[in-house]
Design a protein around this motif. Structure first.
Motif: not given
Length: 430
Positions: A260-284
């Motif tokens: 939740p602390k990480v999510v809070d840092r990305y409040k309003g720019v959640e797409a950036f958080l989603t992007a690196w989570r997808l990359i971390e999951a293995g998306v190219g």
């Protein structure tokens, strides 16, 4: 098959770019198993690449044409009607200054770089920056997007993670062109997550029963198939089911699974958080967009709202990639289709300006902490070292171990280069 239309964005040329998504398939009525099958079949004809570490890319698009004069290439000594309202601030790299509304990036410029002498074309389209070719060319040539090329070359690796994800829906710039529909991006916007879940009331056991029934039908199809296209169908169905049941991408898209602390840092720019989570999951390759930048009027009012949003998103994304030791394995690029006119118009806006624009680059093992090139004293054109969009893309392809001289057959069977201009930006790779 259900088709959902996403959000529309109308630019000054009167055309509406609308994202779209087809549920239960990646497009044109294909099931997920069909997509897997098409990917592997088409991969057989691709030029083989030397195997390097599987690096990834995040492509951030600023639709409408962001103002180079008010972001990374300010001109404080130019006349007032050119320099505008914003002031430059120093970064943590000597000699590099950026906009006062980018304080977070200024503090970490040693982890960033900017190319300030990119020459573009006057088109309201992401086609050029995502394919290396302008839309007027792609209407007939149909060149594939960056992510689709990566999908083509990595499709044989299999697994439960799609190689290409678009967080901004579909556009000409995300399409696979002559590579075929199997290399469209996965688009999880809206109800797209239905692709990642078992249907209501369907358990894993019941899904297995359905698969067995499908196999029985396919046995009959194999008996009458003289082309051999059914060979290995079981393996493709397994991969399709794995993507649905493994839940790797679904988990990456679910920000409730993040601290939740990480999510809070990305409040309003959640797409950036989603992007690196997808990359971390293995998306190219992950592509996303931020805001609307077609500022013919009230340019500075709009940018006062939007620049801090971009600053927050970039700073958090790049810092998190560094904190996780992923900075050399992920390259990030952020740009729009062109710059804005150096001279402010009567509506306190800036109009289209293709002679020069800027592109932000980070990571990938490239040389950071610099500004490559510059525009003239009034921001009108490159002062020196003009660089084309394909050369920037060639640099990004190189990071991912993809040779931009690779050829694929287009719809007419003619071999086509990934890029016609293939020299990388030497200041970034040197």
């Amino acid at each position: 098959m259900l088709r959902f239309l996403g959000s529309a964005r109308r630019f000054c040329d009167g055309h509406t770019r609308r994202d779209f998504l087809q549920i239960g398939a990646f497009g044109s009525g294909l099931t997920l198993a069909d997509v897997m099958r098409h990917r592997a079949a088409s991969a057989a004809g691709a030029k083989k690449q030397a195997s390097t570490a599987q690096k990834s890319a995040i492509m951030i698009y600023l639709p409408g044409g962001p103002s180079h004069m008010d972001m990374y290439d300010l001109k404080p000594d130019a006349p007032a009607e050119f320099r505008g309202e914003f002031k430059p601030i120093k970064t943590n790299v000597a000699g590099v200054e950026i906009c006062e509304h980018f304080p977070l990036q200024a503090k970490m410029w040693d982890k960033l770089a900017c190319v300030r002498s990119v020459v573009s074309v006057d088109e309201h389209s992401d086609s050029l920056v995502m394919t290396g070719y302008p839309e007027r060319v792609n209407r007939t040539a149909d060149h594939p997007s960056f992510g689709s090329v990566l999908s083509k070359l990595r499709s044989s690796s299999g697994g439960a993670v799609p190689p290409f994800v678009s967080l901004r829906g579909m556009s000409r710039g995300t399409e696979p062109g002559y590579l075929g529909i199997a290399h469209r991006p996965f688009t999880p916007s809206g109800q797209g997550n239905a692709n990642l879940r078992l249907a209501n009331g369907v358990s894993a056991d019941r899904l297995g029963d359905r698969k067995n029934l499908l196999d029985k039908f396919d046995d009959t199809r194999r008996e009458i198939d003289a082309t051999g296209t059914m060979t290995g169908m079981d393996a493709y169905n397994e991969r399709a089911i794995e993507m649905v049941t493994a839940g790797v991408v679904r988990d990456a898209l679910d920000l409730r699974k993040e601290d939740p602390k990480v999510v809070d840092r990305y409040k309003g720019v959640e797409a950036f958080l989603t992007a690196w989570r997808l990359i971390e999951a293995g998306v190219g390759c992950v592509t996303l967009s931020v805001g609307g930048w077609d500022t013919h009027g009230q340019n500075f009012q709009t940018l006062k709202r939007q620049l801090p949003v971009v600053d927050k998103g970039i700073a958090n994304l790049i810092q998190d990639l560094h904190d996780r030791g992923m900075q050399d394995d992920v390259v990030t690029v952020m740009w729009g289709e062109f710059g804005r006119t150096p001279k402010v118009n009567a509506s306190a806006g800036r109009d289209h300006w293709s002679p020069v624009m800027s592109a932000l680059i980070a990571g990938g093992g490239l040389k950071m902490g610099q500004a490559v090139g510059a525009s003239t004293a009034k921001g009108e054109r490159p002062k020196d070292n003009p660089l084309s969009v394909p050369r920037v893309l060639s640099t990004i392809y190189g990071v991912l171990g993809i040779d931009p001289s690779t050829t694929f057959a287009n719809g007419a069977g003619r071999p086509m280069y990934v890029l016609d201009e293939r020299e990388p930006v030497k200041e970034l790779v040197g």
